[in-house]
Write a protein that holds these residues in place. Structure first.
Motif, PDB file in Angstrom:
ATOM      1  N   TYR A 149      -9.462  10.063 -12.055  1.00 19.37           N
ATOM      2  CA  TYR A 149      -9.634   9.096 -10.971  1.00 19.37           C
ATOM      3  C   TYR A 149     -10.812   8.164 -11.250  1.00 19.37           C
ATOM      4  N   LEU A 150     -11.897   8.714 -11.780  1.00 23.04           N
ATOM      5  CA  LEU A 150     -13.060   7.890 -12.062  1.00 23.04           C
ATOM      6  C   LEU A 150     -12.751   6.873 -13.156  1.00 23.04           C
ATOM      7  N   ASN A 194     -11.225   7.328  -3.364  1.00 20.56           N
ATOM      8  CA  ASN A 194     -10.855   8.201  -2.246  1.00 20.56           C
ATOM      9  C   ASN A 194     -10.322   9.535  -2.771  1.00 20.56           C
ATOM     10  N   ASN A 195      -9.503   9.462  -3.807  1.00 15.61           N
ATOM     11  CA  ASN A 195      -8.963  10.687  -4.396  1.00 15.61           C
ATOM     12  C   ASN A 195     -10.073  11.532  -5.019  1.00 15.61           C
ATOM     13  N   PHE A 196     -11.008  10.865  -5.660  1.00 13.24           N
ATOM     14  CA  PHE A 196     -12.162  11.554  -6.250  1.00 13.24           C
ATOM     15  C   PHE A 196     -12.955  12.266  -5.159  1.00 13.24           C
ATOM     16  N   ASN A 197     -13.292  11.540  -4.100  1.00 16.12           N
ATOM     17  CA  ASN A 197     -14.115  12.108  -3.033  1.00 16.12           C
ATOM     18  C   ASN A 197     -13.402  13.226  -2.280  1.00 16.12           C
ATOM     19  N   GLU A 198     -12.084  13.165  -2.234  1.00 10.37           N
ATOM     20  CA  GLU A 198     -11.334  14.227  -1.564  1.00 10.37           C
ATOM     21  C   GLU A 198     -11.539  15.564  -2.280  1.00 10.37           C
ATOM     22  N   ILE A 199     -11.532  15.536  -3.618  1.00  6.07           N
ATOM     23  CA  ILE A 199     -11.764  16.769  -4.374  1.00  6.07           C
ATOM     24  C   ILE A 199     -13.200  17.233  -4.173  1.00  6.07           C
ATOM     25  N   VAL A 200     -14.149  16.295  -4.196  1.00  3.34           N
ATOM     26  CA  VAL A 200     -15.558  16.664  -3.974  1.00  3.34           C
ATOM     27  C   VAL A 200     -15.724  17.322  -2.612  1.00  3.34           C
TER      28      VAL A 200
END
Length: 572
Positions: free
Chosen positions: A228-229, A240-246
């Protein structure tokens, strides 16, 4: 906590010795199944062993190349257009897809052998599905996902959906990189599901997490974060997808979760030592040069990791502590190039015995094998620098029992810092920066015990470490511009990435930072534009009529929509 929790056991070493006879290979044209065993004769564990071991070897090679162009390692070549030839990537191509089974000689003159990760994965799939070997399949899926993403990051569009189909397609066409990225995300989702299934038979060998499937799931999620990054410039949903995993928290966060391949100490049958150790701890001294840029950055900032990264074979460098010497360091008699003077870059020699080379210096090889700075105990399993200043040789230090880092918890914090910077959240970026440095130092410090002969009184104490981290935080807070803040983050990311430059190469093309990198010895435009993707391997374009050689090295991968060089990246 044990330093290396994934040692290859004696049984595994014996298995490794059998792999090259158990998995026969044929032609390197992406058409034939390299494993000429019938399905009912094939051993899923042998295929999985091969996949895991070749993964460590291939990532080590990709990581070295990524490190060379980003000044983490030394790049031996004066211009980007010609420093790497298509044939330089044949080994990576065979290791990623399928091998001829014939040993090859790497860029340092050492014999290597790959079996071919994707071909072995294809051979494993029906066996695993038929026998409900879900964890076997899941490990292969995670590794395949990482490999195909890395192939896109380095080469751009490559064969995938049509590859490895046997005689039904002798000349597989390339897929758009974005399609391959989507395929990787799908593989990772399937792997996560498979790790959670019950299997009657689990893998005999798990060289990464020793059968801890929860840690494998964390690694799979972290690879998704990495994807994603990397595509955030072209995918509006990526962050948004990155932050969802975080926010879910199920990713690599601690040293015990680190995704890494561990090497052994065997010299022969097989030589399973870290390649950087095997190539440089030899009878004739070190073969490779260290990056003057990175050594200078770490030395000037009193970085606590420097004695672990580098072993100095001498305490004086010609032109610094002793008189210039034309025979051992010819540039010590030369004046710095004007663009080095203008930019204030270090040239040729450093103080305190740090003997390396500048970016793009392709001078000949003088008799300095026992003088130049060598790889240290991290990550190569060499010597810890206790100021003994001795020539290194085979068997010294950790005897090669190092690691190839693939995704470390410290790196994840730098990924989080990048997202915070993009979201204009300086406070969150600073916290992530400090966390990344702390985790990196904590990990590196555990490697000192590998060198039984070292005087570990030279290890940094907690006061020195806290002072260093505090200084970096102060530099970030006092930075006048956003560019300065980005440089603080990216320089420390580079230091933490020592041992694998894949993510540095991606980050540099994605952001253009750090802008402080030492330029080539030859000034632009003679150096050519920075490599936005590497040449297609010669074996691909020679054996596959569907793929033509690239016209140059400025062809961008699908996620790189930044301006053309030389304006971007800033440093060439």
């Amino acid at each position: 906590m044990k330093l290396l929790s994934h040692y290859i056991s004696v049984v595994s070493i014996l298995i490794l010795g059998l792999l090259f006879t158990a998995c026969e290979t044929t032609e390197l044209d992406l058409t034939e199944n390299p494993n000429q065993l019938d399905r009912d004769q094939s051993d899923a564990d042998l295929f999985l062993n091969s996949i895991q071991i070749d993964f460590g070897k291939v990532i080590e090679r990709f990581g070295a190349i990524g490190g060379q162009v980003t000044r983490i390692d030394n790049m031996n070549g004066r211009d980007y257009e010609n420093v790497y030839s298509p044939s330089d990537f044949n080994d990576l191509w065979s290791g990623s897809y399928q091998s001829t089974g014939v040993p090859f000689t790497d860029q340092n003159g050492h014999n290597q052998t790959f079996n071919g990760i994707l071909a072995d994965a294809r051979a494993l799939e029906p066996i695993a599905a038929e026998n409900e070997l879900y964890q076997h399949l899941a490990i292969a899926q995670v590794i395949e996902a990482y490999i195909i993403v890395t192939l896109v990051d380095f080469f751009g569009d490559v064969p995938y959906t049509e590859a490895l189909q046997g005689s039904t397609n002798l000349n597989p066409g390339v897929d758009d990189g974005a399609i391959i990225y989507d395929a990787a995300l799908n593989l990772l989702d399937n792997a996560i599901a498979n790790f959670q299934k019950d299997s009657d038979t689990e893998p005999i060998n798990d060289f990464y997490y020793r059968g801890d499937w929860e840690k494998w799931i964390q690694a799979a999620n972290t690879i998704k974060m990495k994807i994603y990054l990397q595509e955030r410039l072209v995918n509006p949903e990526a962050l948004n997808n990155f932050n969802e995993i975080v926010n879910n928290g199920n990713y690599i966060q601690n040293m015990s979760d680190d995704f890494q391949f561990s090497w052994g100490t065997n010299e022969i049958q097989p030589d399973n030592r870290h390649p950087r150790y095997a190539n440089n701890y030899e009878g004739d001294g070190a073969d490779e040069y260290m990056s003057n840029w990175l050594m200078n950055l770490m030395s000037n900032s009193d970085d606590p990791r420097i004695r672990y990264y580098y072993y100095r074979q001498t305490n004086v460098v010609p032109g610094a502590e002793t008189a210039p010497n034309e025979e051992t360091l010819s540039c010590s008699l030369e004046s710095p190039p004007q663009h080095y003077i203008d930019g204030g870059f270090t040239f040729c020699f450093l103080n305190n015995g740090y003997w390396g080379r500048d970016h793009g210096d392709d001078d000949g090889i003088p008799p300095d094998g026992f003088l130049r700075t060598n790889f240290g105990v991290y990550p190569a399993g060499g010597r810890f620098d206790d100021s003994s200043f001795e020539g290194t040789s085979q068997g010294d230090g950790g005897q090669g029992a190092g690691i190839t880092p693939i995704l470390l918890s410290s790196w994840v914090d730098f990924m989080i810092a990048e997202v915070a910077m993009e979201e204009m959240n300086d406070g969150a970026a600073l916290i992530a920066l400090q966390n990344g440095i702390t985790k990196s130092i904590d990990k590196v410090r555990t490697f000192g015990i590998l060198d039984n002969s070292a005087n570990l009184s030279f290890e940094p104490d907690n006061t020195a470490i806290q002072s260093f981290i505090s200084d970096i935080a102060t530099n970030f807070n006092n930075a006048v511009t956003m560019e300065d803040k980005w440089n603080v983050i990216s320089e420390q990311y580079w230091v933490a990435l020592f041992g694998n430059g894949i993510d540095a190469y991606n980050f540099y093309r994605r952001t253009g930072y750090p802008t402080t990198l030492q330029p080539n010895i030859e000034p632009y435009p003679a150096t050519g534009d920075f490599i936005r993707s590497f040449p297609y391997p010669a074996d691909l374009t020679t054996n596959n009529s569907s793929v033509d050689p690239k016209p140059d090295v400025v062809q961008k991968v699908f996620w790189d929509n930044n301006p053309d060089s030389p304006a971007f990246p800033v440093s060439n």
